[in-house]
Design an enzyme around this catalytic site. Structure first.
Site, PDB file in Angstrom:
ATOM      1  N   ASP A  74      57.997  37.837  41.128  1.00  0.00           N
ATOM      2  CA  ASP A  74      58.286  36.975  40.097  1.00  0.00           C
ATOM      3  C   ASP A  74      57.084  35.769  39.821  1.00  0.00           C
ATOM      4  O   ASP A  74      56.009  36.078  40.380  1.00  0.00           O
ATOM      5  CB  ASP A  74      59.550  36.073  40.142  1.00  0.00           C
ATOM      6  N   ASP A 221      68.587  42.516  36.701  1.00  0.00           N
ATOM      7  CA  ASP A 221      69.151  41.971  37.939  1.00  0.00           C
ATOM      8  C   ASP A 221      70.717  42.131  38.400  1.00  0.00           C
ATOM      9  O   ASP A 221      71.514  42.242  37.305  1.00  0.00           O
ATOM     10  CB  ASP A 221      68.985  40.396  38.391  1.00  0.00           C
TER      11      ASP A 221
END
Ligand SMILES: [Zn+2]
Length: 326
Positions: A74, A221
């Site tokens: 990320d 996610d």
């Protein structure tokens, strides 16, 4: 299909958190056996501890984690609750570490440098926290991220929070789109190139999963899977099972009859798993995580099958009807 330097992945799929610090208590080899294809990692966690240099000296993130499949890193903006964002300026961000309060900087360039040193297959470019209010800075950081790249074997996704920004950033040579589940995904997605993979970030469970996929998400996610497992909440097709409660029926069988996870197939009984939780034994949450992570992959497998025959809405309705509202 998502193509990466460490293999192709059928879409849509759920990436599983793989950074120590975001622990799920399950080894990467076991994660692979449970059907996990992609690990997502926290650049913040890796920067703060052990440090990107240690991972690079070890041969990169794949060797560090002992994982040879695709990895996503990320942009460092996902912080544990006790870490603090101290300052945002034109150049970058200043954080206080959640471990000892020490300060460190993250800029668009240092974020790319971290992705490259880690060897992630997909990286998310750093966007300012006020991206929706400061379009100029957001565009500048996006361009700086692209200019900082020196490797061609890594994909770089741009994080977009509004459709206005999507129109601008969708014209830049990024490889994919990342957006938060709470943003206006349909409108944002419509403004970027058709061929870009779409990553719906931050989904907790089934509702965000189905919503995202019905809006065209490729990657998602599912943070509830291990969070719930750690407190003894286990997924079944008939809804959540609280393994810590006294059973109302015979519990000598597996957590869920017919489940293919290695906790259920190797013979661990439901009542034994409950005993592990009562005794605060680490194996309890580990077995529970294995079961829930298998459930995640099994749902995704069914979702992909339903998409192939254009029956996703019907599948969602019948699945949620049995599971109960979520
Ligand atoms: Zn199971």
């Amino acid at each position: 299909m998502l193509h990466t330097a460490h293999g192709d992945v059928e879409t849509p799929f759920v990436g599983i958190a793989g950074t120590p610090g975001d622990s799920n208590g399950v080894s990467p080899a076991e994660l692979a056996a449970l059907g996990t294809r992609v690990l997502t990692t926290s650049t913040y966690q890796l920067l703060v501890r052990p440090g990107v240099d240690i991972v690079r000296q070890h041969g990169g993130l794949h060797q560090w984690l002992v994982w040879d499949g695709p990895l996503l890193a990320d942009n460092g903006r996902s912080l544990p609750p006790t870490a603090r964002l101290l300052r945002v300026d034109n150049d970058g961000l200043t954080f206080a570490s959640h471990i000892d309060g020490s300060r460190f900087r993250l800029t668009p360039e240092s974020c790319i440098a971290a992705h490259e040193a880690l060897g992630a297959d997909i990286g998310l470019a750093l966007d300012p926290p006020d991206a929706d209010r400061d379009a100029e800075r957001t565009e500048r950081w996006a361009k700086r991220s692209l200019e900082a790249r020196t490797r061609s074997d890594q994909a770089l996704f741009v994080v977009v929070s509004t459709s206005a920004m999507a129109r601008t950033l969708g014209g830049l040579p990024f490889d994919g789109l990342a957006l938060h589940v709470n943003s206006n995904g349909n409108a944002i997605s419509a403004c970027v190139p058709e061929h870009w993979p779409r990553y719906w970030q931050g989904g907790a469970g089934l509702t965000e999963l189905f919503d995202g996929i019905q809006q065209g998400a490729d990657q998602l996610d599912w943070t509830d899977a291990t969070r719930l497992a750690h407190v003894g909440q286990l997924y079944t097709p008939d809804g959540l099972l609280d393994i810590t409660l006294e059973p109302s029926s015979d519990d000598s069988g597996p957590i869920q009859a017919g489940c293919g996870c290695s906790a259920c197939t190797t013979g661990f009984a439901r009542r034994y798993v409950r005993h592990l939780f009562a005794a605060n034994e680490l194996l309890g949450p580990t077995l529970a995580s294995m079961h829930n992570l298998w459930f995640v992959q099994a749902v995704l497998e069914s979702v992909r099958k339903a998409i192939r025959v254009d029956a996703l809405a019907d599948f969602r309705a019948s699945f949620m009807n049995r599971y109960g509202s979520a």
